[in-house]
Motif scaffolding. Sequence first.
Motif, mmCIF file in Angstrom:
data_model
loop_
_atom_site.group_PDB
_atom_site.id
_atom_site.type_symbol
_atom_site.label_atom_id
_atom_site.label_comp_id
_atom_site.label_asym_id
_atom_site.label_seq_id
_atom_site.Cartn_x
_atom_site.Cartn_y
_atom_site.Cartn_z
ATOM 1 N N GLN A 182 -13.139 78.188 103.867
ATOM 2 C CA GLN A 182 -12.386 78.936 104.861
ATOM 3 C C GLN A 182 -13.011 80.325 105.001
ATOM 4 O OE1 GLN A 182 -10.896 79.504 107.534
ATOM 5 N NE2 GLN A 182 -8.959 78.403 107.223
ATOM 6 N N LYS A 183 -12.532 81.110 105.951
ATOM 7 C CA LYS A 183 -13.003 82.483 106.095
ATOM 8 C C LYS A 183 -12.668 83.272 104.836
ATOM 9 C CE LYS A 183 -10.509 82.714 109.767
ATOM 10 N NZ LYS A 183 -9.770 83.131 110.983
ATOM 11 N N PRO A 184 -13.450 84.312 104.513
ATOM 12 C CA PRO A 184 -13.197 85.057 103.272
ATOM 13 C C PRO A 184 -11.775 85.571 103.147
ATOM 14 C CG PRO A 184 -15.318 85.696 104.193
ATOM 15 C CD PRO A 184 -14.667 84.804 105.207
ATOM 16 N N TYR A 185 -11.252 86.163 104.221
ATOM 17 C CA TYR A 185 -9.934 86.781 104.100
ATOM 18 C C TYR A 185 -8.787 85.775 104.195
ATOM 19 C CZ TYR A 185 -10.002 86.741 109.266
ATOM 20 O OH TYR A 185 -10.088 86.366 110.590
ATOM 21 N N MET A 186 -9.117 84.480 104.272
ATOM 22 C CA MET A 186 -8.081 83.439 104.244
ATOM 23 C C MET A 186 -8.147 82.582 102.978
ATOM 24 S SD MET A 186 -7.392 81.911 108.064
ATOM 25 C CE MET A 186 -6.049 80.908 107.404
ATOM 26 N N GLU A 187 -8.991 82.959 102.018
ATOM 27 C CA GLU A 187 -9.129 82.140 100.823
ATOM 28 C C GLU A 187 -7.795 81.911 100.120
ATOM 29 O OE1 GLU A 187 -13.675 82.913 99.146
ATOM 30 O OE2 GLU A 187 -11.942 83.128 97.830
ATOM 31 N N ARG A 188 -7.070 82.977 99.837
ATOM 32 C CA ARG A 188 -5.858 82.846 99.037
ATOM 33 C C ARG A 188 -4.788 82.033 99.762
ATOM 34 N NH1 ARG A 188 -4.072 85.059 94.402
ATOM 35 N NH2 ARG A 188 -5.872 86.463 94.317
#
Length: 218
Positions: A127-133
């Motif tokens: 996923q995109k970096p800022y959507m990992e969590r």
Amino acid sequence: MTTEAAAQKIWDYMLMHQGLQKADVILALGNQDTRVAEYAAQLYLDGWAPLLLCAGSGSIHHHKPGREQFIGTTEGELFAKIAMEMGVPKQNIIVENESQNTGENYEFGIRELNKRDIDPKRIILVQKPYMERRAYAAGKRWLPNVELIVVSPPIPFQNYFSDERGGAQFIHAMVGDLQRIKEYPKRGFQIAQDIPNEVWEAYEFLVAQGYTERLIRE
């Protein structure tokens, strides 16, 4: 606090820094950033898993700026096309092209795996970096007994923040995702995640600055 510092604080929290391990499936979660498809395909080519599952319709978002490449197709189909152009064999790609959000990426993706009698024990999520969590939190809701490793294209924070075309939209999206990390467990959409006080303070600062386009309204 500045806008950049607040955004960096949330970005750092969203990244989970999980190490890669060999898996049964690579799952490219649907979104508008085709670099996710490229990275997922490269992971396949590097031998991290024997199957690539490309998920997502995204048709409800086609009217938004920056999604012109999806007109007439779906996230899953375009991601699969990118993967094949990079050398991933068609027979090793599964396409799920009906889901409209992250939860459905999992729900419908699992359905496609079940159709093929595939019962993965470990999945690499891309996923995109800022959507990992948030991708991880939603994934554990749907796949509590599967080991999930979430990764993203190695794109620096500054590349997103300084992008004049999408920088502000990226902050709106990240603020909305952080709100969902807090609110969605109450609705049964994700597992709960601890949010440090300084991260929530960064969220409140950005909301006060007007980064509210992606917030839950109801």
